[in-house]
Write a protein that holds these residues in place. Structure first.
Motif, short mmCIF file in Angstrom:
data_model
loop_
_atom_site.label_atom_id
_atom_site.label_comp_id
_atom_site.label_asym_id
_atom_site.label_seq_id
_atom_site.Cartn_x
_atom_site.Cartn_y
_atom_site.Cartn_z
N ASN A 75 -21.77 -12.16 -26.71
CA ASN A 75 -21.73 -13.41 -25.98
C ASN A 75 -22.23 -13.23 -24.55
OD1 ASN A 75 -20.61 -14.91 -28.09
ND2 ASN A 75 -18.56 -14.20 -27.56
N ARG A 76 -22.84 -14.27 -24.03
CA ARG A 76 -23.28 -14.29 -22.63
C ARG A 76 -22.05 -14.12 -21.73
NH1 ARG A 76 -26.83 -19.16 -20.42
NH2 ARG A 76 -28.48 -17.76 -21.07
N GLY A 77 -22.23 -13.34 -20.68
CA GLY A 77 -21.17 -13.16 -19.71
C GLY A 77 -20.34 -11.90 -19.90
N LEU A 78 -20.51 -11.22 -21.05
CA LEU A 78 -19.80 -9.95 -21.24
C LEU A 78 -20.26 -8.94 -20.20
CD1 LEU A 78 -19.91 -9.13 -25.09
CD2 LEU A 78 -17.95 -9.86 -23.75
N SER A 79 -19.34 -8.12 -19.73
CA SER A 79 -19.73 -7.04 -18.83
C SER A 79 -20.31 -5.90 -19.67
CB SER A 79 -18.53 -6.55 -18.04
OG SER A 79 -17.65 -5.82 -18.88
N SER A 80 -21.00 -4.99 -19.03
CA SER A 80 -21.55 -3.85 -19.76
C SER A 80 -20.44 -3.01 -20.38
CB SER A 80 -22.44 -2.99 -18.85
OG SER A 80 -21.71 -2.52 -17.75
N LYS A 81 -19.28 -2.92 -19.73
CA LYS A 81 -18.14 -2.18 -20.30
C LYS A 81 -17.64 -2.85 -21.57
CE LYS A 81 -16.48 0.00 -16.10
NZ LYS A 81 -15.37 0.16 -15.14
#
Length: 107
Positions: A47-53
């Motif tokens: 999903n859009r907005g997920l952080s790289s972690k």
């Protein structure tokens, strides 16, 4: 020579020169990919907005990474069935990889 004729002639030259120059930069290409070869619908996309972690936690390590490039910095993380685009540390887009085309000559 009449000034109005001279002005009309100059305006015409400028108009046609600018129209010609504009047409050099307005070329576009349409690429069509048949619906059946646009990637597997069963592949889950982040999903859009997920952080790289969060991306690493949910999908694991990417097979390959490209970037970051530009300003703002954009990176590509390549997974088996899709590519994720990150701006800085956050997912901005994910796309499925096209299915390989079957060669009808080899069938």
């Amino acid at each position: 020579m009449n000034n109005s004729v001279l002005i009309k002639g100059l305006v015409s030259v400028v108009f046609f020169a600018s129209a010609s120059a504009t047409s050099l930069y307005t070329h576009s290409e349409e690429i069509r990919i048949p619906v059946g070869s646009q990637g597997e619908n069963s592949v889950e996309l982040p999903n859009r907005g997920l952080s790289s972690k969060q991306l690493l936690s949910q999908f694991g390590e990417p097979l390959q990474t490209n970037g970051p490039v530009g300003s703002p910095p954009i990176s590509q993380w390549h997974y088996d069935g899709f590519v994720v685009y990150l701006e800085g540390d956050y997912v901005i887009h994910a796309v499925r990889k096209p299915k390989p085309q079957k060669n009808s000559a080899s069938e």
